[in-house]
Design an enzyme around this catalytic site. Structure first.
Site, PDB file in Angstrom:
ATOM      1  N   PHE A 177       0.821  -1.214   0.000  1.00 35.53           N
ATOM      2  CA  PHE A 177       0.000   0.000   0.000  1.00 35.53           C
ATOM      3  C   PHE A 177       0.860   1.271   0.000  1.00 35.53           C
ATOM      4  O   PHE A 177       0.479   2.301   0.543  1.00 35.53           O
ATOM      5  CB  PHE A 177      -0.975   0.009   1.190  1.00 35.53           C
ATOM      6  CG  PHE A 177      -1.769  -1.251   1.326  1.00 35.53           C
ATOM      7  CD1 PHE A 177      -2.757  -1.569   0.401  1.00 35.53           C
ATOM      8  CD2 PHE A 177      -1.513  -2.146   2.356  1.00 35.53           C
ATOM      9  CE1 PHE A 177      -3.493  -2.734   0.509  1.00 35.53           C
ATOM     10  CE2 PHE A 177      -2.232  -3.320   2.463  1.00 35.53           C
ATOM     11  CZ  PHE A 177      -3.234  -3.614   1.529  1.00 35.53           C
ATOM     12  N   ARG A 178       2.059   1.155  -0.597  1.00 40.58           N
ATOM     13  CA  ARG A 178       3.014   2.269  -0.709  1.00 40.58           C
ATOM     14  C   ARG A 178       3.490   2.765   0.651  1.00 40.58           C
ATOM     15  O   ARG A 178       3.985   3.890   0.776  1.00 40.58           O
ATOM     16  CB  ARG A 178       2.419   3.418  -1.538  1.00 40.58           C
ATOM     17  CG  ARG A 178       2.000   2.975  -2.950  1.00 40.58           C
ATOM     18  CD  ARG A 178       1.757   4.137  -3.871  1.00 40.58           C
ATOM     19  NE  ARG A 178       2.965   4.918  -4.133  1.00 40.58           N
ATOM     20  CZ  ARG A 178       3.912   4.561  -5.005  1.00 40.58           C
ATOM     21  NH1 ARG A 178       3.817   3.427  -5.672  1.00 40.58           N
ATOM     22  NH2 ARG A 178       4.946   5.338  -5.187  1.00 40.58           N
ATOM     23  N   LEU A 179       3.375   1.916   1.669  1.00 41.69           N
ATOM     24  CA  LEU A 179       3.929   2.240   2.987  1.00 41.69           C
ATOM     25  C   LEU A 179       5.366   1.711   3.036  1.00 41.69           C
ATOM     26  O   LEU A 179       5.694   0.759   3.754  1.00 41.69           O
ATOM     27  CB  LEU A 179       3.067   1.637   4.093  1.00 41.69           C
ATOM     28  CG  LEU A 179       1.619   2.133   4.126  1.00 41.69           C
ATOM     29  CD1 LEU A 179       0.855   1.475   5.268  1.00 41.69           C
ATOM     30  CD2 LEU A 179       1.570   3.659   4.271  1.00 41.69           C
TER      31      LEU A 179
END
Length: 201
Positions: A177-179
């Site tokens: 989740f682009r974390l």
């Protein structure tokens, strides 16, 4: 804690970089040692190009080039550079910024001698970054230098290495989740230590 936290463990960024490069050599299809090298010209306009990293020493990233090239002239003028190693197969990258010194002694001689003969002759023949009217002109120079230099040409004075001595690292690993996971290391030159912090993705 991130699932990737173990990737960043340690208190020496050079050891982490060498570990990541070794893992990339097992997974990356082409040139796991390819790095984007960034410099600036005298007007402050940036330049970036791909070069091949040859070694990660205990205090520097080392690569080789023609000292007459645009990159070399910009490195000599500013004394600074930045680089990025990106491995798509591992979903990781390393960013480095630092100062630059030439590597033009015995280490450079030994590396030049380790290169294939045609690559050594090509180093003599190519006037790197200068205008080339016809490819055939370069081919002719290669043939000329091949006859002139023989089977064991020495390293020319205009060809050698650079050692990028980092003042800052950033290690990055892809996250769900682009974390993403990002850790920044900055050197404290006065006490020869590193300060490490986690950054937002």
């Amino acid at each position: 804690m991130s699932d990737n936290a173990e990737l960043f463990l340690g208190d020496n960024p050079f050891e982490i970089a060498r570990k990541w490069l070794k893992e990339a050599q097992e997974t990356e299809i082409n040139d796991p040692n390819a790095m984007a090298l960034s410099t600036v010209d005298p007007e402050g306009m940036p330049n970036v190009r791909m070069v091949l990293l040859k070694d990660i020493e205990d205090d520097a990233f080392v690569f080789y080039t023609n000292y007459g090239s645009a990159k070399a002239q910009e490195l000599d003028a500013s004394g600074k550079a930045a680089l990025v190693l990106h491995w798509k197969s591992l979903r990781r990258q390393i960013r480095v910024r630092g100062t630059v010194v030439r590597e033009d002694g015995d280490v450079a001689d030994a590396y030049f001698q380790s290169r294939p003969l045609k690559s050594r002759i090509g180093a003599y023949a190519s006037k790197q970054s200068q205008v080339l009217e016809h490819k055939s002109d370069l081919v002719k120079r290669v043939a000329k230098f091949g006859l002139k230099l023989g089977a064991n040409p020495p390293r020319p004075e205009f060809w050698g290495g650079y050692r990028i001595q980092p003042t800052e690292f950033e290690f990055w690993s892809d996250g769900a989740f682009r974390l993403h996971d990002r850790f920044n290391w900055k050197s404290d030159v006065d006490v020869n230590t590193w300060t490490k912090v986690r950054l937002n993705p």
